[in-house]
Design an enzyme around this catalytic site. Sequence first.
Site, PDB file in Angstrom:
ATOM      1  N   SER A 195      15.938  -0.581   0.045  1.00  0.00           N
ATOM      2  CA  SER A 195      17.335  -0.969   0.065  1.00  0.00           C
ATOM      3  C   SER A 195      17.210  -2.445  -0.266  1.00  0.00           C
ATOM      4  O   SER A 195      16.478  -3.144  -0.217  1.00  0.00           O
ATOM      5  CB  SER A 195      17.936  -0.684   1.367  1.00  0.00           C
ATOM      6  N   TYR A 241      17.792  -2.170  10.394  1.00  0.00           N
ATOM      7  CA  TYR A 241      17.972  -1.535   8.982  1.00  0.00           C
ATOM      8  C   TYR A 241      16.940  -2.237   7.959  1.00  0.00           C
ATOM      9  O   TYR A 241      16.233  -1.716   7.336  1.00  0.00           O
ATOM     10  CB  TYR A 241      19.075  -1.233   8.530  1.00  0.00           C
TER      11      TYR A 241
END
Length: 255
Positions: free
Chosen positions: A146, A161
Amino acid sequence: MTPFPAERTVLLTGAASPRGIGRAAADRMAREGWAVAVLDVDAGQAEAAAAEIGQARGVPVLGVGADVSDEAAVDAAVARVEAELPPLVGLANLAGISSPTPFMQETVAGWDRVFAVNTRGTFVVTQRVLRGMIDRKLGRVVSVSSVSAQRGGGTYSKVAYSASKAAVIGFTRALAREVGEHGITVNAVTPGPIDTDIMGGTLTEERKAAMAADTLLGRVGTREEVAALIAFLLGEEAGWITAATYDINGGLQIS
């Protein structure tokens, strides 16, 4: 170099969600003639997604249920794919969960849950699939990280995350060193804001505009755009690309 077999399979984890990148990638790979295995924690959704893709694209498909962090469940699922479909040439690690919890409110249990899916799951599935790839001296592995891993968040999810997705980039580079001699490539893609449901539900037009504000193209990305990049890296023509991290973020992060 070992040539691609005419009949070959790609396994995609987390690919059952109708609006997810994984589902778009599974459909793209089927459109390009691959047999497709959809692995998802929701077995019913995985079977439904596989049936829909198979009907639309006319290729062999299989939907299997497994928690990617559960070694025994993954072993059984991959064994079934190997038994029922052509040789596994491609793996796309797409299973992932978000975490908008601020760091000082995060718990050990919450942290471990994010890492179990995003990082441990990538390890467990890849290690199991690599057995056959090493034997055949051929394989393509693509894992989804990401832009949050590169920017330190700043989109939706917070520290857990971002850290778990940063680990995927390190995993990719180190693994590529170990398996290159076997004719296997290992790469990562780092999407920016994409119009999926992982960031707290379906994006409203207002949220899309806010997320697009810092991009150079003035919009969020689509699932199909990420799927096209994944499909390229899984394909035969990407055989000289490994240990790479591909940004797909509309210019939100310039590496």
